[in-house]
Enzyme design. Structure first.
Site, PDB file in Angstrom:
ATOM      1  N   ASP A 101       4.314  -3.324 -23.655  1.00  0.00           N
ATOM      2  CA  ASP A 101       4.298  -2.569 -22.404  1.00  0.00           C
ATOM      3  C   ASP A 101       5.700  -2.539 -21.812  1.00  0.00           C
ATOM      4  OD1 ASP A 101       2.667  -1.297 -20.186  1.00  0.00           O
ATOM      5  OD2 ASP A 101       3.605  -2.926 -19.077  1.00  0.00           O
ATOM      6  N   ASP A 103       7.584  -1.222 -18.509  1.00  0.00           N
ATOM      7  CA  ASP A 103       7.487  -0.679 -17.154  1.00  0.00           C
ATOM      8  C   ASP A 103       8.884  -0.326 -16.674  1.00  0.00           C
ATOM      9  OD1 ASP A 103       4.851  -0.478 -16.467  1.00  0.00           O
ATOM     10  OD2 ASP A 103       4.689  -2.503 -15.658  1.00  0.00           O
ATOM     11  N   CYS A 116       2.775   3.667   8.135  1.00  0.00           N
ATOM     12  CA  CYS A 116       1.433   3.846   8.693  1.00  0.00           C
ATOM     13  C   CYS A 116       0.996   5.288   8.458  1.00  0.00           C
ATOM     14  CB  CYS A 116       1.430   3.538  10.186  1.00  0.00           C
ATOM     15  SG  CYS A 116      -0.119   3.980  11.011  1.00  0.00           S
ATOM     16  N   CYS A 119       0.416   7.032  12.348  1.00  0.00           N
ATOM     17  CA  CYS A 119       1.567   7.379  13.194  1.00  0.00           C
ATOM     18  C   CYS A 119       2.783   7.807  12.379  1.00  0.00           C
ATOM     19  CB  CYS A 119       1.928   6.215  14.115  1.00  0.00           C
ATOM     20  SG  CYS A 119       2.538   4.731  13.260  1.00  0.00           S
ATOM     21  N   CYS A 128      -0.582  -1.741  10.537  1.00  0.00           N
ATOM     22  CA  CYS A 128       0.019  -1.159  11.738  1.00  0.00           C
ATOM     23  C   CYS A 128      -0.793  -1.648  12.930  1.00  0.00           C
ATOM     24  CB  CYS A 128       0.006   0.365  11.669  1.00  0.00           C
ATOM     25  SG  CYS A 128       0.619   1.180  13.177  1.00  0.00           S
ATOM     26  N   ASP A 131      -2.052   1.215  15.496  1.00  0.00           N
ATOM     27  CA  ASP A 131      -3.196   2.051  15.125  1.00  0.00           C
ATOM     28  C   ASP A 131      -4.305   1.272  14.422  1.00  0.00           C
ATOM     29  OD1 ASP A 131      -2.296   4.751  15.957  1.00  0.00           O
ATOM     30  OD2 ASP A 131      -0.660   4.330  14.567  1.00  0.00           O
ATOM     31  N   ASP A 235       6.827  -6.455 -21.043  1.00  0.00           N
ATOM     32  CA  ASP A 235       5.968  -7.441 -20.385  1.00  0.00           C
ATOM     33  C   ASP A 235       5.356  -8.302 -21.487  1.00  0.00           C
ATOM     34  OD1 ASP A 235       3.971  -8.901 -19.156  1.00  0.00           O
ATOM     35  OD2 ASP A 235       3.255  -7.256 -17.911  1.00  0.00           O
TER      36      ASP A 235
END
Length: 330
Positions: A101, A103, A116, A119, A128, A131, A235
């Site tokens: 693998d 990556d 967020c 917002c 957040c 909110d 990996d």
């Protein structure tokens, strides 16, 4: 406002795109699929459904389209006598393919933003407070970083072919890197974790000395070291694990909407919209204002301002947390 959790691909519209794809997709299934365990992560869930077994592509397709539509879809690198057994010992391991693998995000330093979705403010924490919602993260994958991952895959293929006499296949992972797989039978399939660890360390260049004065065209590590190749970034845990799950070729990656695709010619690979099966246009509503690279294109988004954009891009942006696909336009 109550706590708001956004699952990738939660939208019914995204689900319909995926379902329509799997209705006709020609998945790259192994010839011995009845010996493999299948697994998937369905839409709207953080957990996997495992210990599945299928004897034909038609049986698998019916399950995916009519029972559990996958956000992510896998089969086992291992062959088992009883792949549907829930206990790993009961499955009775018969051998495994050899996996690597790569990556790209382990090779490059990538821009990431946490924000967020309500917002639109950049926030470093996982919630957040204003909110009362969980924040989202976007990581920008660049074509340059993918190219570096592809170069690692090229070096890995050379080692496996020249030093081990193997015939590896390279697959774009569907998101941010490459999988290299050797279909193993006989002694190769029966390699245990310790033996696979030795192979992993060899391709990573662990313990390989330098060869000053050797020519760049010399065989093996002498030539590689003198070309500046000190090892392949993989990996190692993926290679060591004899019961690893593999993304099914030609399935969709649930964090991008791109196809897990075999790369038969490394020189021809391009990180662009051709990796997406989706056509037409979508209306996309951004959560934040940002300029970013998307599938080798520069895209500018303005928070709360809907844009009409190719479905390949819109679905990618949606699954990357940057906003929502609101409509499909032919």
């Amino acid at each position: 406002m109550g706590t708001f959790t956004l699952h990738q691909g939660q939208s019914n519209l995204i689900k319909s795109f995926f379902r329509n794809y799997y209705l006709n997709a020609e998945l790259g299934l192994p010839n011995d699929m009845e010996l493999r365990e299948f697994a998937l992560q369905p839409f709207g869930s953080d957990t996997y459904i495992r210990h599945l077994s299928f004897s034909s592509s038609e049986e698998l397709r019916d399950y995916l389209v009519n029972r559990n539509l996958p956000l992510h879809l896998f089969y086992s690198s291992a062959r088992y006598q009883l792949p549907a057994a829930r206990d790993m010992e009961e499955k009775a391991w018969m051998g495994s393919d050899l996996l690597f693998d790569i990556d790209a995000d382990h090779i490059c330093k990538l821009r990431s933003i946490r924000f967020c979705p309500v917002c639109g403010n950049a926030i470093t924490s996982e919630k957040c407070e204003r909110d009362n919602v969980e924040t989202l993260e976007y990581v920008e994958m660049t074509s340059e970083c993918i190219k570096r991952g592809l170069e690692e895959a090229r070096n890995l293929v050379e080692i496996l072919e020249d030093d081990f006499g193997l015939k590896p296949k390279v697959y774009f992972s569907g998101n941010r890197g490459f999988h290299v797989q050797v279909d193993c039978y006989g002694d190769c399939a029966l390699l245990d974790s310790d033996e696979r660890k030795e192979i992993a360390e060899y391709v990573m260049g662990v313990g390989v000395p330098s060869y000053p004065g050797g020519g760049e065209n010399a065989p093996g590590w002498v030539g590689r070291k003198n070309r500046g190749i000190n090892g392949v970034t993989i990996d190692g845990q993926v290679t060591i694990d004899v019961k690893r799950l593999i993304r099914i070729p030609n399935s969709l990656h649930g964090k991008s909407g791109l196809i897990v695709k075999e790369v038969t010619n490394l020189d021809d690979f391009e990180f662009n919209e051709a990796l997406s099966p989706f056509t037409g246009y979508t209306i996309f509503l951004p959560y934040i204002s940002i300029e970013t690279e998307v599938l080798s294109r520069n895209i500018k988004l303005n928070r709360g301002v809907p844009i009409k954009i190719e479905s390949s891009i819109g679905i990618y942006l949606h699954l990357k947390n940057l906003g929502e696909v609101k409509a499909y336009v032919r």
